[in-house]
Design an enzyme around this catalytic site. Structure first.
Site, PDB file in Angstrom:
ATOM      1  N   GLN A 342       0.853  -1.193   0.000  1.00 17.97           N
ATOM      2  CA  GLN A 342       0.000   0.000   0.000  1.00 17.97           C
ATOM      3  C   GLN A 342       0.880   1.230   0.000  1.00 17.97           C
ATOM      4  OE1 GLN A 342      -2.242  -0.367   3.679  1.00 17.97           O
ATOM      5  NE2 GLN A 342      -4.114  -0.039   2.523  1.00 17.97           N
ATOM      6  N   ASP A 344       0.631   3.910   1.728  1.00 16.30           N
ATOM      7  CA  ASP A 344      -0.208   4.247   2.866  1.00 16.30           C
ATOM      8  C   ASP A 344       0.289   5.525   3.531  1.00 16.30           C
ATOM      9  OD1 ASP A 344      -2.277   3.809   4.549  1.00 16.30           O
ATOM     10  OD2 ASP A 344      -1.368   2.114   5.618  1.00 16.30           O
ATOM     11  N   LYS A 427     -15.806   8.845   4.686  1.00 18.18           N
ATOM     12  CA  LYS A 427     -14.653   8.712   3.784  1.00 18.18           C
ATOM     13  C   LYS A 427     -15.008   9.142   2.371  1.00 18.18           C
ATOM     14  CE  LYS A 427     -15.596   3.996   2.369  1.00 18.18           C
ATOM     15  NZ  LYS A 427     -15.075   2.740   1.900  1.00 18.18           N
TER      16      LYS A 427
END
Ligand SMILES: [Zn+2]
Ligand SMILES: [Zn+2]
Length: 598
Positions: A342, A344, A427
């Site tokens: 990821q 991230d 989100k």
């Protein structure tokens, strides 16, 4: 399909047409076998068509599909009505007495909690059947009124695939026929073109042909081996992303691949994410888990010292490799894997900084994705689900509003998915449309109310008191593996020059030109280009064809004339012939292409 779009689709006529086509197909298939020998399972409409699962005495052949399709057209033209009837479970059992799969579904319907596809539902459903001509199906509908509402020129059966009953490897393997249905023959034709184009661009096929990556049975399903060429593309992409992150005010952190059970208990992962995690390993009598996410590690980096309001915001980025369990049936090339990296990041900020942080991270995501050549975006804002949400409705207000306003300011088309947020916060999911108009979900910007609580995060405010920071999870391309797959399919393997693992290949016409080819290659390499020399004793045309298949942007043919004049004859992968040019002109032309992102 996104929740909102899906709901809209389920109300459409096309959805009813496809569902009805599935029933017509099931009639045609059952008619091919003596009564009772063809067992029918389920046959729902899906995104671009429909399927039906059958348990048949023999394997279906391509000729069967043609026959079935022909019979479907006859049934459609016969203009049968779809008749609905509500009945008791016992009555239904009589009708489907030879149909074991239907009997199982009837039990599920009677008990409640499962619909006629075996999918969990809340209410206890009414049991209904639909009949057209001689075919009866256990079905809640809806259907079109008559078979003639299906356009016989806009249906097509696509293929047969194996599918386990209930998707469970321990249950019987059925034969699933996929079909598609549209309102017009034109729409069907366009759809078939897109399918064909998608097949040509399949990253699994191109990944093999371009020697980018492989998956090896002995290593394990869903685990990617990056070959040097794929590794080079990934390195270039990661280098670019890292530079942008550094410029964007992120700091880089690194964290281990495993963590103690107590870490995942505190974070909540063992409560709500355990089914995606692998079995623990034991070290010194303690249980450790492979990480499915990086968050708890970054939280501990935040917690490692006292933070003041002046230290915030903090932006921790990591190319963190995570491991998540996926059923073997859903694994798919680079798109669905069991281990992936990821890109991230976790943002920690004061409440007053939150709107600006969200603005920044959204803009940052869009800028970076545009640099990779994506132009079309669609965002989805998921809001609070009153039935499962950490934090009060008032607490959700400001972050939800900040996300919404960031979308407005960035001028990204967005749709609100009411109540679709996970329990820990609102989100934004940002999807991009590729060159075939397919949507890919990459970026997620996820607000989190729970982890700061669970790990008791605090910063010292201007007032000298401890305050809870806001926390935002953010993955930009999401998974590097998946992003590579999307790039390969978007560009059909012909990556832009800046991302191409080999940017130019020297093609000597005869062996005596290899020396000059090496010389030019060296010159280009020392200027920073990725160059190979094809010194095989193949004919020139064969070398050009191979380079074209490898989607190498520049083919540089060299013979006597070119060696004499210190030039190269340039051909592009588009088959355009640019003729002879000097090395300097070639380099400036490559630079132009890199600037233009082609
Ligand atoms: Zn049905
Ligand atoms: Zn996270």
């Amino acid at each position: 399909m996104a929740a909102g779009k899906k709901a809209e689709y389920e109300k459409s006529k096309l959805y009813r047409v496809r569902h009805s086509a599935a029933h017509v197909m099931a009639q045609a298939v059952t008619e091919m076998f003596p009564a009772g020998e063809a067992k029918v399972a389920i046959g729902p409409p899906i995104e671009d068509g429909f399927y039906y699962d059958f348990d048949l005495p023999r394997a279906l052949t391509p000729e069967d599909l043609e026959k079935i399709e022909k019979r479907m057209r006859e049934i459609i033209r016969s203009d049968y009505a779809f008749e609905r009837r509500v009945l008791s479970a016992d009555e239904a059992r009589k009708i489907f007495k030879d149909q074991d799969y239907k009997l199982e579904l009837i039990d599920g319907l009677e008990k409640g909690g499962l619909d006629e596809y075996g999918e969990p539902i809340e209410e206890k459903p009414e049991i209904s059947i639909y009949t057209q001509d001689s075919f009866v199906d256990l079905c809640r509908g809806p259907h079109v009124e008559r078979t003639s509402e299906i356009n016989p020129d806009a249906i097509k059966l696509l293929n047969v695939a194996g599918a386990y009953w209930h998707g469970d490897e321990n249950l019987p393997m059925l034969q699933r026929i996929y079909g598609t249905a549209w309102m017009t023959a034109d729409e069907l034709e366009q759809y078939l073109w897109r399918l064909e184009e998608a097949r040509k661009r399949d990253h699994r096929k191109l990944g093999r042909e371009l020697d980018l990556y492989s998956i090896n049975e002995q290593v394990g399903a869903g685990l990617i081996l990056w070959h040097p060429k794929g590794g080079m593309v990934r390195k270039i992409a990661e280098d670019y992303l890292r530079d942008e992150h550094e410029r964007g005010g992120y700091e880089f952190v690194y964290s281990p691949h495993i963590g103690k059970a107590s870490l995942w208990e505190t974070s909540g992962h063992l409560d709500w994410y355990a089914e995606n995690m692998y079995a623990p390993l034991e070290i010194d009598g303690q249980q450790y888990y492979l990480k499915p996410m990086n968050c708890p590690f970054h939280v501990h980096i935040f917690k490692s010292r006292t933070r003041s309001y002046r230290d915030l915001p903090l932006r921790y980025a990591e190319w963190g490799t995570v491991y998540r369990y996926e059923r073997s049936g859903v694994l798919h090339g680079l798109m669905r894997v069991r281990g992936f990296t990821q890109d991230d990041a976790h943002l920690f900020c004061r409440p007053d900084q939150m709107p600006e942080e969200i603005d920044r991270v959204l803009q940052f995501s869009l800028d970076v994705l545009r640099a990779f050549g994506f132009e079309d975006f669609q965002a989805y804002l998921s809001t609070r689900n009153p039935d499962k949400a950490a934090g009060s409705p008032e607490q959700w207000e400001a972050p939800t509003e900040a996300l919404r306003q960031a979308l407005e300011r960035a001028k990204v088309p967005y749709q609100v998915d009411e109540g679709e947020a996970t329990f820990y916060g609102p989100k934004i999911d940002l999807k991009l449309c590729d060159s075939l108009g397919r949507e890919w979900q990459l970026t997620t910007i996820q607000f989190d109310f729970t982890l700061p609580e669970r790990f008791d995060l605090a910063y010292v405010g201007e007032d000298g008191e401890e305050h809870r920071p806001y926390m935002i999870h953010r993955a930009l391309v999401g998974s590097m593996e998946r992003f590579m797959g999307v790039l390969i399919e978007h560009y059909a393997g012909a990556l832009p020059v800046w991302l191409s693992p080999v940017q130019a290949i020297l093609i000597p016409i005869a062996d005596r030109h290899i020396g000059y080819a090496d010389e030019v290659a060296e010159e280009l390499r020392s200027a920073g280009y990725r160059v190979e020399v094809d010194s095989r004793s193949e004919r020139m045309n064969a070398k050009i064809r191979d380079a074209q298949l490898q989607k190498i942007p520049y083919m540089l043919v060299v013979g006597d004339r070119e060696a004499e004049a210190h030039e190269v004859a340039v051909r592009l992968r588009s088959e355009e012939d640019l003729g002879a040019m000097s090395i300097e002109d070639l380099m400036s032309s490559i630079q132009d292409d890199i600037q233009a992102g082609v």
